[in-house]
Each structure stands twice: as structure tokens, then as C-alpha cells.
Design a protein around this motif. Structure first.
Motif, PDB file in Angstrom:
ATOM      1  N   LYS A  71     -17.618   0.420   0.246  1.00 10.68           N
ATOM      2  CA  LYS A  71     -16.625   0.001   1.237  1.00 10.68           C
ATOM      3  C   LYS A  71     -17.055  -1.270   1.946  1.00 10.68           C
ATOM      4  N   GLU A  72     -18.336  -1.352   2.330  1.00 14.20           N
ATOM      5  CA  GLU A  72     -18.826  -2.553   3.012  1.00 14.20           C
ATOM      6  C   GLU A  72     -18.795  -3.761   2.085  1.00 14.20           C
ATOM      7  N   THR A  73     -19.117  -3.565   0.815  1.00 15.91           N
ATOM      8  CA  THR A  73     -19.080  -4.676  -0.142  1.00 15.91           C
ATOM      9  C   THR A  73     -17.663  -5.204  -0.308  1.00 15.91           C
ATOM     10  N   ILE A  74     -16.703  -4.288  -0.435  1.00 18.72           N
ATOM     11  CA  ILE A  74     -15.309  -4.710  -0.597  1.00 18.72           C
ATOM     12  C   ILE A  74     -14.797  -5.415   0.654  1.00 18.72           C
ATOM     13  N   MET A  75     -15.131  -4.878   1.825  1.00 16.26           N
ATOM     14  CA  MET A  75     -14.676  -5.492   3.069  1.00 16.26           C
ATOM     15  C   MET A  75     -15.294  -6.868   3.263  1.00 16.26           C
ATOM     16  N   ARG A  76     -16.555  -7.037   2.897  1.00 25.44           N
ATOM     17  CA  ARG A  76     -17.186  -8.344   3.023  1.00 25.44           C
ATOM     18  C   ARG A  76     -16.539  -9.371   2.099  1.00 25.44           C
ATOM     19  N   ASP A  77     -16.228  -8.953   0.865  1.00 25.46           N
ATOM     20  CA  ASP A  77     -15.574  -9.865  -0.068  1.00 25.46           C
ATOM     21  C   ASP A  77     -14.156 -10.213   0.396  1.00 25.46           C
ATOM     22  N   LEU A  78     -13.453  -9.217   0.945  1.00 23.27           N
ATOM     23  CA  LEU A  78     -12.103  -9.481   1.440  1.00 23.27           C
ATOM     24  C   LEU A  78     -12.123 -10.438   2.630  1.00 23.27           C
ATOM     25  N   LYS A  79     -13.106 -10.299   3.500  1.00 24.23           N
ATOM     26  CA  LYS A  79     -13.220 -11.222   4.631  1.00 24.23           C
ATOM     27  C   LYS A  79     -13.522 -12.633   4.152  1.00 24.23           C
TER      28      LYS A  79
END
Length: 251
Positions: free
Chosen positions: A65-73
Motif C-alpha cells: 500500500k505504501e509503495t503504491i501510494m508513493r508512486d501515485l503521489k
């Protein structure tokens, strides 16, 4: 009779060489002494911080989840840079192809929907849009490198792909205008103004990131293919949204 002097001299030289060879090479250094008045100080430190930084930057133990959120940001920040173009190295420093892929698929799907009722034209249209965007971006990148550009291949693809965002917005607005029933000359003029404005925005945004990477005397040669690239996409958006107006009349 010959004199024995030469033999003695040769023997003497041999003995001298033997004595010299028996001496140590740096015999004079043994006489050198370091005074106790001269302080000898120093520290030996182990770079522990480097190891901790590597451990912190590792994403192996990071939740998905953190990896996806960082990439989305990161993708969202690049979209902001495109919508408010200024001379920044954000798209060049942290390049990625996720944003261009999403924009390309979105354009292809929305343009596919324009002629979904046509069995002959509906199937290849997605492939046409997809190939035109990526093949055109590759050609522009190769042209930039041949002209002496200082950015890498994928950095150029990243900038060109992200700068399609204004044209994607134009496609959304044009579809909305068509759905609201604004047909005829007035609707066409509205769509033409929107597509022209977003086309100029894409040109301005892409040149803001790519212009400085070209030699000063070759900037026009690098910008001209970019102009053609976004012009073709703008023409596709304008003509396909205009063609959908005729469908209700035919039924």
C-alpha cells in the motif's frame, strides 16, 4: 708479461658491489627519528550512516500500500508540473512511464468509444492511437538525440507522455460538450477553441522541459516534430468528437 693491475681493479669493484648489495636499500631511513614534540593525532570512523541510509531506502520490507501510494503521489506531482509548466527538472530527474501509459490508454479507450458501433473501424482504432502516440514519441526522442540533446531516451519519453495530459483534458471536455447536445457550428467552435488551447498548452509544457536540453542553434529543429506530434493527437480528438454528432441523426 702483462701487469696484474687490471685483475686487482676488477676484483676490487666486485667486492665493492658485494658490500653495497649487502647494505639495506633504505639504510639512511633508520637514522630518521620523529620528535616527541610533534603530536600525532587522527580518527578512524566507520561510515555507519551510509548503511542506515541504504536500509531506509530499501523497499523490500515496505508494505504494498505504501509503495503504491508513493508512486501515485509521484505521478500526481508530475501532472501538476505539466498543468503549471515551469522550468523544473522534476520530470527529468525522477522519470517514469506510468503516467504516459495511463494517458495513452485513456485516450485510446475514449477514442475507441467514438466508433464502437462500427465493426470495421472500432477494432483497430485502439491500436492506431496507441501506436501513433508511442511511435511518435520514440521518433521525436531519436530526433532529439541526433540533434545533440543532453537528456536520456526515457527522460524524453517521460516528458512527451506526461505533456499529453492537456489534450486528455480536452478530450474529456469535448465529450462532455457532445453529450450535452451542443451540436452544429457553435459546438464545433467550442471544441475547436478547447482543443487549440490544450494543444498550445502541451507544446508550451513540453518545450519548457526539453528546450534547454538542445543546442541553441537547433532548438527549432527539435520543437517542430513536437508540434507535429501534438497536432496529430489534437486533430484526432477534434475529428472523432465531431463525427459522433452525426450518429443520432442516422438512427
Amino acid at each position: 708479461m702483462t701487469s696484474p693491475a687490471p685483475r686487482r681493479s676488477s676484483e676490487g669493484t666486485k667486492m665493492a658491489e658485494a658490500e653495497d648489495s649487502s647494505k639495506p636499500l633504505f639504510a639512511g631511513l633508520s637514522d630518521v627519528s620523529i620528535s616527541e614534540d610533534i603530536p600525532v593525532e587522527g580518527e578512524i570512523t566507520v561510515p555507519v550512516g551510509t548503511q542506515s541510509q541504504d536500509e531506509d531506502s530499501s523497499t523490500l520490507d515496505e508494505p504494498v500500500k505504501e509503495t503504491i501510494m508513493r508512486d501515485l503521489k509521484a505521478v500526481g506531482k508530475k501532472f501538476v508540473h505539466v498543468m503549471y509548466p515551469r522550468k523544473s527538472s522534476a520530470l527529468l530527474r525522477d522519470w517514469d512511464l506510468w503516467g504516459p501509459l495511463v494517458l495513452c490508454v485513456t485516450l485510446a479507450l475514449m477514442l475507441q468509444g467514438e466508433s464502437a458501433d462500427s465493426k470495421e473501424e472500432g477494432a483497430p482504432q485502439f491500436a492506431e492511437v496507441f501506436v501513433i502516440i508511442w511511435f511518435g514519441a520514440v521518433i521525436i526522442t531519436l530526433n532529439s538525440k541526433l540533434l545533440g540533446g543532453t537528456i536520456s531516451f526515457f527522460q524524453s519519453l517521460c516528458v512527451l507522455g506526461y505533456c499529453i495530459l492537456p489534450l486528455t483534458v480536452a478530450l474529456f471536455v469535448c465529450r462532455l460538450v457532445v453529450l450535452l447536445g451542443s451540436g452544429g457550428l457553435v459546438g464545433f467552435i467550442v471544441r475547436l477553441v478547447i482543443v487549440t488551447a490544450m494543444f498550445a498548452w502541451s507544446i508550451f509544457a513540453s518545450t519548457a522541459f526539453l528546450a534547454d536540453s538542445q543546442p541553441p542553434n537547433r532548438k527549432a529543429l527539435a520543437i517542430y516534430p513536437i508540434f507535429l506530434f501534438y497536432f496529430v493527437i489534437s486533430w484526432m480528438i477534434l475529428t472523432f468528437t465531431a463525427g459522433s454528432i452525426e450518429k443520432p441523426g442516422k438512427n
